[in-house]
Design an enzyme around this catalytic site. Sequence first.
Site, PDB file in Angstrom:
ATOM      1  N   HIS A  96      17.099  61.086  80.215  1.00 42.65           N
ATOM      2  CA  HIS A  96      17.284  60.655  81.557  1.00 42.65           C
ATOM      3  C   HIS A  96      18.616  61.074  82.379  1.00 42.65           C
ATOM      4  O   HIS A  96      18.860  61.477  83.746  1.00 42.65           O
ATOM      5  CB  HIS A  96      17.805  59.066  81.386  1.00 42.65           C
ATOM      6  CG  HIS A  96      17.476  58.267  82.476  1.00 42.65           C
ATOM      7  ND1 HIS A  96      17.399  57.470  83.425  1.00 42.65           N
ATOM      8  CD2 HIS A  96      19.275  57.616  82.856  1.00 42.65           C
ATOM      9  CE1 HIS A  96      18.035  56.528  84.580  1.00 42.65           C
ATOM     10  NE2 HIS A  96      19.136  57.588  84.127  1.00 42.65           N
ATOM     11  N   GLU A  97      19.454  60.717  81.492  1.00 39.30           N
ATOM     12  CA  GLU A  97      21.004  61.889  82.419  1.00 39.30           C
ATOM     13  C   GLU A  97      20.089  63.082  82.614  1.00 39.30           C
ATOM     14  O   GLU A  97      20.752  63.493  83.424  1.00 39.30           O
ATOM     15  CB  GLU A  97      22.094  61.587  81.584  1.00 39.30           C
ATOM     16  CG  GLU A  97      22.736  60.378  81.142  1.00 39.30           C
ATOM     17  CD  GLU A  97      23.163  59.952  82.740  1.00 39.30           C
ATOM     18  OE1 GLU A  97      22.764  60.160  83.300  1.00 39.30           O
ATOM     19  OE2 GLU A  97      22.918  58.189  82.107  1.00 39.30           O
ATOM     20  N   HIS A 100      19.144  63.886  86.295  1.00 37.65           N
ATOM     21  CA  HIS A 100      19.848  63.707  87.170  1.00 37.65           C
ATOM     22  C   HIS A 100      20.532  64.718  87.949  1.00 37.65           C
ATOM     23  O   HIS A 100      20.305  65.059  89.140  1.00 37.65           O
ATOM     24  CB  HIS A 100      20.762  63.145  87.070  1.00 37.65           C
ATOM     25  CG  HIS A 100      21.154  61.103  87.116  1.00 37.65           C
ATOM     26  ND1 HIS A 100      20.435  60.270  87.790  1.00 37.65           N
ATOM     27  CD2 HIS A 100      21.041  59.620  86.065  1.00 37.65           C
ATOM     28  CE1 HIS A 100      20.076  59.893  87.794  1.00 37.65           C
ATOM     29  NE2 HIS A 100      20.609  58.805  86.673  1.00 37.65           N
ATOM     30  N   HIS A 104      19.373  67.322  91.166  1.00 36.74           N
ATOM     31  CA  HIS A 104      20.962  67.463  91.970  1.00 36.74           C
ATOM     32  C   HIS A 104      20.533  68.889  91.891  1.00 36.74           C
ATOM     33  O   HIS A 104      20.762  69.597  93.310  1.00 36.74           O
ATOM     34  CB  HIS A 104      22.549  67.813  90.723  1.00 36.74           C
ATOM     35  CG  HIS A 104      23.596  67.956  91.697  1.00 36.74           C
ATOM     36  ND1 HIS A 104      24.577  68.179  90.471  1.00 36.74           N
ATOM     37  CD2 HIS A 104      23.844  68.450  92.524  1.00 36.74           C
ATOM     38  CE1 HIS A 104      24.712  68.926  91.868  1.00 36.74           C
ATOM     39  NE2 HIS A 104      24.729  68.731  92.877  1.00 36.74           N
TER      40      HIS A 104
END
Length: 231
Positions: A96-97, A100, A104
């Site tokens: 999940h991280e 991100h 980006h």
Amino acid sequence: METYLIAILIMLVISMFVQWIFRNKFSRYAEMQLNSGLSGKEVAEKMLHDYGIYDVKVMSTEGQLSDHYNPSDKTVNLSTDVYHGRSVAAAAVAAHECGHAVQHSKAYHWLEFRSNMVPVVSISSNLLQWVLIIGVLLIGFTGNPIVLGIGVAGLLLITIFSFITLPVEFDASKRALLWLKTNDHIMNTGEENRQAKDALWWAAMTYVVAALGALANLIYYTSMLFGRNRN
């Protein structure tokens, strides 16, 4: 006024309930060891490299459920349990991280919008409580609405930020789950994928409740500002 207080109390109870379910789910899935045996750090690095991202560093950070991606220094920060963990929960959170980080790299507009708001929201959050207290006192004793109006403007900013966070979090989970599903050497059973989806769904619900809570606060203080709760 009583109606708004009841609504806020209900939101508080719902928030606590969702947080309790999420922590229960996370604890349970943290005990489910991945058949692949990969750690959260290894899962994160694998996902980043699969997307051609080599300038993001995976780091360990203190705290529980303190996992986050920092776009300013391009780091995926995983809590100790996730960084070293070899469980379904660790893999889901790590992916999940990294979702991100993928956002980006692809200039996902909601992430960019949210990142641009962070400095202003941070300042507003630190001062807001005192501004609201002073504003309520002033409007109660002198009828002067200016300070409370500033507080309501701060609440509006935080509410907007909370709702912008929702597509960012849901999209990161979507990217994570799709990548995990197509990499069966990481999660090689349907049950592991189901558990990862369940954990991330409840994590997302905590953001939904937070956004609704911010909206309830905004409505309450806005009604106070315009005197609609005075009977």
